[in-house]
Design a protein around this motif. Structure first.
Motif, mmCIF file in Angstrom:
data_model
loop_
_atom_site.group_PDB
_atom_site.id
_atom_site.type_symbol
_atom_site.label_atom_id
_atom_site.label_comp_id
_atom_site.label_asym_id
_atom_site.label_seq_id
_atom_site.Cartn_x
_atom_site.Cartn_y
_atom_site.Cartn_z
ATOM 1 N N SER A 206 0.830 -1.209 0.000
ATOM 2 C CA SER A 206 0.000 0.000 0.000
ATOM 3 C C SER A 206 0.863 1.257 0.000
ATOM 4 O O SER A 206 0.531 2.252 -0.654
ATOM 5 C CB SER A 206 -0.944 0.003 1.205
ATOM 6 O OG SER A 206 -0.218 0.023 2.427
ATOM 7 N N ASP A 209 2.157 1.734 -3.547
ATOM 8 C CA ASP A 209 1.170 2.303 -4.472
ATOM 9 C C ASP A 209 0.978 3.801 -4.236
ATOM 10 O O ASP A 209 0.880 4.585 -5.187
ATOM 11 C CB ASP A 209 -0.158 1.570 -4.319
ATOM 12 C CG ASP A 209 -0.090 0.147 -4.864
ATOM 13 O OD1 ASP A 209 0.889 -0.160 -5.584
ATOM 14 O OD2 ASP A 209 -0.996 -0.653 -4.553
ATOM 15 N N PRO A 216 -6.168 7.577 -4.981
ATOM 16 C CA PRO A 216 -6.540 6.168 -5.118
ATOM 17 C C PRO A 216 -7.139 5.873 -6.492
ATOM 18 O O PRO A 216 -7.987 6.613 -6.987
ATOM 19 C CB PRO A 216 -7.581 5.962 -4.012
ATOM 20 C CG PRO A 216 -7.256 7.005 -2.989
ATOM 21 C CD PRO A 216 -6.763 8.184 -3.781
ATOM 22 N N GLY A 217 -6.640 4.777 -7.106
ATOM 23 C CA GLY A 217 -7.152 4.379 -8.408
ATOM 24 C C GLY A 217 -6.523 5.103 -9.573
ATOM 25 O O GLY A 217 -6.818 4.794 -10.730
ATOM 26 N N ASP A 218 -5.647 6.063 -9.315
ATOM 27 C CA ASP A 218 -5.044 6.830 -10.407
ATOM 28 C C ASP A 218 -3.849 6.100 -11.028
ATOM 29 O O ASP A 218 -3.591 6.226 -12.223
ATOM 30 C CB ASP A 218 -4.602 8.209 -9.891
ATOM 31 C CG ASP A 218 -3.874 9.030 -10.942
ATOM 32 O OD1 ASP A 218 -4.519 9.414 -11.934
ATOM 33 O OD2 ASP A 218 -2.665 9.286 -10.772
ATOM 34 N N TYR A 219 -3.119 5.334 -10.197
ATOM 35 C CA TYR A 219 -1.894 4.706 -10.703
ATOM 36 C C TYR A 219 -2.218 3.489 -11.559
ATOM 37 O O TYR A 219 -3.027 2.639 -11.183
ATOM 38 C CB TYR A 219 -0.973 4.295 -9.549
ATOM 39 C CG TYR A 219 0.274 3.573 -10.034
ATOM 40 C CD1 TYR A 219 1.163 4.212 -10.884
ATOM 41 C CD2 TYR A 219 0.517 2.251 -9.669
ATOM 42 C CE1 TYR A 219 2.294 3.557 -11.352
ATOM 43 C CE2 TYR A 219 1.644 1.591 -10.122
ATOM 44 C CZ TYR A 219 2.530 2.249 -10.970
ATOM 45 O OH TYR A 219 3.639 1.590 -11.444
ATOM 46 N N VAL A 220 -1.591 3.430 -12.724
ATOM 47 C CA VAL A 220 -1.726 2.294 -13.631
ATOM 48 C C VAL A 220 -0.474 1.435 -13.502
ATOM 49 O O VAL A 220 0.644 1.929 -13.683
ATOM 50 C CB VAL A 220 -1.909 2.765 -15.095
ATOM 51 C CG1 VAL A 220 -1.987 1.553 -16.035
ATOM 52 C CG2 VAL A 220 -3.153 3.633 -15.221
#
Length: 690
Positions: A206, A209, A216-220
């Motif tokens: 965590s 990331d 949150p949810g932005d990183y690919v």
């Protein structure tokens, strides 16, 4: 040829009677009290506009006024003595100073943690990693539910001790990257993915990331960090300190600080406004305006609800010269039943006044004398000469009132027998009928014979309603009024377009207004209030236009109008005084004597004594002038201009001692009169020589 319509712009233009903006004071030149306030107490919550205005203030009195207004603009409930926003802000600063930036002598408010805490407040959660083997001391603050400034629905803020020492600093996924978080990382310092992988294996997935994206949810997976996180911490979070504040009050305070009383300056309120120029059958222009303050405060006294509005208007020409000024005082008194009907609605203050041709800046100042609140409207107006081809911007009304008794009256937004009821926001519901009103003037014979007017309602570049009106035998001006029921129009944004077409269907003039249809089935409508105005044939309008010409520097056009007003109301002292003013400007001194003497001699109106004195002095009747001037001073008290004129007349009659006495008295009252000093010295020297 395509021409532009008359432009009515409601915007932030300079008030003619106000001084130019002051030079800015450098922050370092402020006294310690105000430098501390600006650089420490509110540094994270003051907007750029507010700071700019604060540095233009001239003295500590104005700065104290500004500080009061600054906190009031952020007060959730200005009707209570406490200010919860300020209390919370002070608490955050105190908390930051106690808990952050232990290595900073100046206080924790300067630290990165202190800045974020003061700006955003308490985080929802804090994850601390302060004793990991392969991780510098680190904290992750989690926030959610913060709206505004393009903020994500939830996000993290990461602080770490760079190189394991010193104070916690703000972490940037792009500038720092996960490689800067690990003390024993020996890989490629430019390889984010390698560092991210090691952080996942040796510390916590965590944390890894979050090190690549704070959102949150932005990183690919498999990609380098994007700029979204850096934009969040460098742009969006700083704006959260002031983004929700309506800082227009700051500019208004700067503009009106010398005009509005101190108790008003901290109480600027927003407004919506509408200004429209129309002409009567004789081609004379009238300015109609309405102001809807964002709120209305009324006091209750013995079962009645009362307040008083003061409205001031200033019209200045392109050179900054005041051409027209008016003041209205409008009392309001309501019983309980009346108040219950309007308590949750805005008030729409409406008014109208005549205006001669020219380019102008108009400033309107509205004050609530009970609550000490004020608002203002500034606009640019262009009044072309009569019979100029013009097309006004459409007024979009949500209601019209037709009454035969309106004919012959001057009422705001009333034309003939019809009153137009419009919202300055141009908001409608599907239950409404939109009534479009515009005025077309100065039509040529060719356009009257073969021209037409096209009216269209447009949604997303698609015409949804259209009307074409031939102009054959059209009156001048042509008042256009068309109804559009909105029952079948979906809620959306629209524009109402009006085009004047020639015989070849080429657009000669065009104008338009935007509007929107709300999803709501009903909208709160303002209640209308306006002062009683004289009927259309009243000589006051002739007098106003005459004085406007005089103040604009055109005495030749002013004279016949002022003569007409005085002729139609021969016993009117104000009209006669105005006529005296233009006669003096045109050097018609005998005309002044003929007009003013009956008022002065028979009716004992000593206001005319100054004009009689000035006209007598101008034609060399100095003894007579002295008598008039002395009468004026007897009834109206000291007037330096009159006093100095008496001295000039004494010189002309050879009474130098009398002139010396008068001018000495004048200098006692106002010592800084260089010309009077020179005259006095010259006479005294002359007496010594003789």
């Amino acid at each position: 040829m395509r021409l532009k319509s008359i432009a009515i712009l409601v915007g932030a233009l300079a008030l003619a009677a106000l001084p130019a903006a002051a030079q800015k004071t450098a922050v370092k030149d402020l006294t310690p009290r105000y430098r501390t306030w600006l650089e420490e107490e509110v540094v994270y919550i003051i907007s750029p506009k507010e700071k700019d205005v604060f540095l233009q203030l001239a003295n500590d009195r104005e700065r104290e006024m500004f500080i009061t207004a600054f906190w009031k603009a952020r007060d959730e409930d200005p009707n209570t003595p406490e200010n919860k926003f300020k209390d919370e802000h002070d608490r955050r600063i105190e908390y930051a100073n106690k808990n952050f930036g232990r290595g900073l002598q100046s206080g924790g408010w300067r630290s990165d943690m202190g800045r974020v805490y003061i700006t955003l407040g308490e985080p929802k959660d804090i994850a601390r990693y302060e004793s990991e083997t392969n991780l510098y001391p680190l904290q992750i603050w989690f926030y959610s539910g913060i709206n505004g400034a393009g903020m994500p629905s939830s996000f993290n803020i990461v602080f770490f001790k760079k190189d394991g020492a010193g104070d916690y600093v703000l972490y940037s996924p792009v500038r720092d990257g996960p490689q800067k978080l690990m003390p024993f990382y020996n890989g490629d310092m430019t390889n984010y993915l390698q560092a991210w992988g090691e952080l996942r294996q040796t510390v916590d997935p965590s944390v890894a990331d979050v090190s690549m994206s704070l959102i949150p949810g932005d990183y690919v997976m498999g990609m380098n960090p994007t700029m979204a996180s850096d934009i969040l911490i460098s742009q969006r979070i700083p704006k959260m300190g002031y983004e929700s504040v309506k800082d227009a009050y700051a500019e208004k305070l700067l503009k009106y600080r010398d005009i509005v009383e101190v108790e008003y300056t901290a109480n600027y309120i927003e407004n919506d406004a509408l200004i429209q120029v129309t002409r009567d059958a004789a081609g004379r222009a009238f300015v109609h305006f309405l102001i809807e303050p964002a709120r209305l405060s009324i006091e209750r006294f013995e079962g009645l609800y009362r307040t008083v509005f003061d409205v001031n208007g200033i019209v200045s020409d392109s050179a900054g010269k005041t051409v027209y000024q008016f003041d209205r005082r409008v009392p309001l008194e309501l019983n309980g039943d009346q108040f219950s009907k309007i308590r949750d609605r805005r008030v729409s203050y409406q008014d109208a006044f005549p205006l001669i041709e020219g380019d102008y800046k108009v400033s309107l100042l509205w004050k609530n004398t009970v609550s000490k609140e004020f608002t203002s409207v500034e606009a640019a107006l262009k009044i072309p000469p009569a019979n100029t081809l013009t097309l006004t911007t459409p007024i979009l009304a949500n209601r019209v009132v037709r009454n035969p008794n309106f004919a012959g009256q001057i009422k705001p937004f009333t034309f003939g027998e019809t009153q137009i009821v419009a919202s300055p926001r141009n908001d409608f519901t599907v239950q409404d009928t939109l009534t479009l009103f515009c005025e077309l003037g100065g039509l040529t014979s060719e356009l009257k014979a073969n021209g037409s007017l096209s009216i269209t309602l447009v949604r997303s570049d698609q015409v949804v309603a259209a009307i074409t009106k031939p102009l054959k035998d059209a009156p001048n001006p042509l008042r256009v009024m068309e109804d559009f029921p909105l029952a079948n129009f979906p809620p959306d944004y629209y524009s109402a377009n009006v085009d004047l077409l020639d015989s070849a269907k080429t657009t000669v003039l065009s104008s338009k207004a935007s509007f929107y249809i709300s999803l709501n089935t009903s909208l709160p409508r303002a209640w209308i209030m306006y002062p009683p105005l004289p009927p259309a044939n009243d000589p006051s309008y002739v007098d106003i236009r005459g004085m406007q010409y005089l103040k604009a520097g055109d005495a030749a056009k002013a004279r016949p109008l002022l003569e007409e007003a005085s002729r139609r109301s021969p016993d009117s002292v104000p009209y006669a005084l105005d006529l005296c003013q233009v006669l003096f400007e045109l050097k018609d001194y005998e005309g002044i004597q003929k007009l003013a003497t009956p008022f002065y001699r028979d009716k004992k109106n000593y206001e005319f004594a100054q004009y009689l004195g000035e006209s007598a002095q101008a034609v060399g009747r100095y003894g007579e002038a002295i008598g008039f001037y002395k009468d004026y001073l007897t009834y109206f008290g000291t007037n330096l201009l009159v006093l100095n004129s008496i001295g000039d007349c004494y010189v002309q009659t050879g009474d130098l001692a009398g002139a010396i006495t008068v001018w000495k008295k004048s200098l006692e009252l106002s010592p800084n009169q260089a010309e009077v000093k020179q005259k006095l010295a010259a006479i005294q020297d002359k007496i010594k020589v003789n």
